[in-house]
Design a protein around this motif. Sequence first.
Motif, PDB file in Angstrom:
ATOM      1  N   GLN A  46      -5.098  -1.645  -0.448  1.00  0.00           N
ATOM      2  CA  GLN A  46      -5.127  -2.915   0.256  1.00  0.00           C
ATOM      3  C   GLN A  46      -6.204  -2.913   1.330  1.00  0.00           C
ATOM      4  OE1 GLN A  46      -3.087  -5.699  -0.339  1.00  0.00           O
ATOM      5  NE2 GLN A  46      -2.442  -4.564  -2.152  1.00  0.00           N
ATOM      6  N   SER A  99       0.821  -1.213   0.000  1.00  0.00           N
ATOM      7  CA  SER A  99       0.000   0.000   0.000  1.00  0.00           C
ATOM      8  C   SER A  99       0.849   1.254   0.000  1.00  0.00           C
ATOM      9  CB  SER A  99      -0.932  -0.002   1.214  1.00  0.00           C
ATOM     10  OG  SER A  99      -0.186  -0.006   2.408  1.00  0.00           O
ATOM     11  N   ILE A 122      -9.693  -3.143  -4.248  1.00  0.00           N
ATOM     12  CA  ILE A 122      -8.465  -3.766  -3.765  1.00  0.00           C
ATOM     13  C   ILE A 122      -7.584  -4.201  -4.946  1.00  0.00           C
ATOM     14  CG2 ILE A 122      -7.518  -5.725  -2.473  1.00  0.00           C
ATOM     15  CD1 ILE A 122      -9.972  -5.551  -0.657  1.00  0.00           C
TER      16      ILE A 122
END
Length: 353
Positions: A21, A15, A59
């Motif tokens: 994430q 991230s 994501i």
Amino acid sequence: MGASIIPKEAQNDPSEFGVIQHGDNVAIYERPDAVKSTTIDEHGIYQSRDGLHEMKDWIGREYGTRLINSKGKSIYVVKLTPELWTLALTHRTQVLYVADIAMVVFKLELKPGALVLETGTGTGSLTTSLARAVAPHGKVATFDYHEERVGLARKDFERHGIDHVVDVTRRDTQRDGFPEEYIGKADAVFLDVPMPWLVIGSAAACLRPDGMVCSFSPCIEQVQRTCDALNSNGFKDIQTMEILLREHQIVKEGLLSTIDLMYIQQGRRAKAATKNAEGPPEKKKVKLSEDAHNHSNANDANSEKQEGNATGKQEANNKKKKPQKELMSKPVFAAKGHTGYLTFARRAVSITG
């Protein structure tokens, strides 16, 4: 805990390199006046003004990507920064906004490794920007007398991954001053309390020589008493300022050329001349001799009318033309008003010998 709101020394998780994430704290950018913060949950649903968005679709995508839901409505998921947090946070107290915060960080001469004392934590808006300025090895010690606000701020700092830089404590600095452990160690002090003049003596004791202090006050009477206290405690370079932010909008609007404007003005003048020549309508019958006398004047008026009609046609043709649209900057007339006064001062260096 996901990505920190401020840079860290070691960036080992994906991230930190721009990939969304599970567990990340992010800012949702719907439009300039609609910025919210949330935590990414792979099973979560985000409700925007234009519909639902499933977080599982976010994501693995890069930060800043335009994300579209099933209804074709889009939002942007971006990294949470101190500036975006200021726009998105829940207001527990009055907050400082970007213009004031930028001036505070600049005038306090903050740099990585510095120690900053702050009293009046509130929502932690300024605290987050102070933490970024002194990270990764610096420290922000912030105090607030309100126990509930201290608890909520501590949770926010932990959630945003800055609790290693920020230490928040419940303390009434107007009554007790700053803790003695900070005497002679602070590089800068920020005061956001109702009676800052009561804390100036403690701030002077804690500041290193040549260190900076800043006080934020909404009323000029507070500023006057604070300046008196600064003078009494040996501060120099005292300066008070008010930061007013005036925004500009970038819009695309039609522009008329100089020739177009000239024809429009000529047409208006011709219409006005024709109207004056015709005069007001007669309510009574006039004599034949008067009619004959005015016949020549009528001919003159008719010729002027014809000229006016010709110019009017030109004006009408110009109106039919769609003016060329160009990008331009226009100031927003409803500018944001007064928030408060910032008073800065420098702790004088004692000269001995």
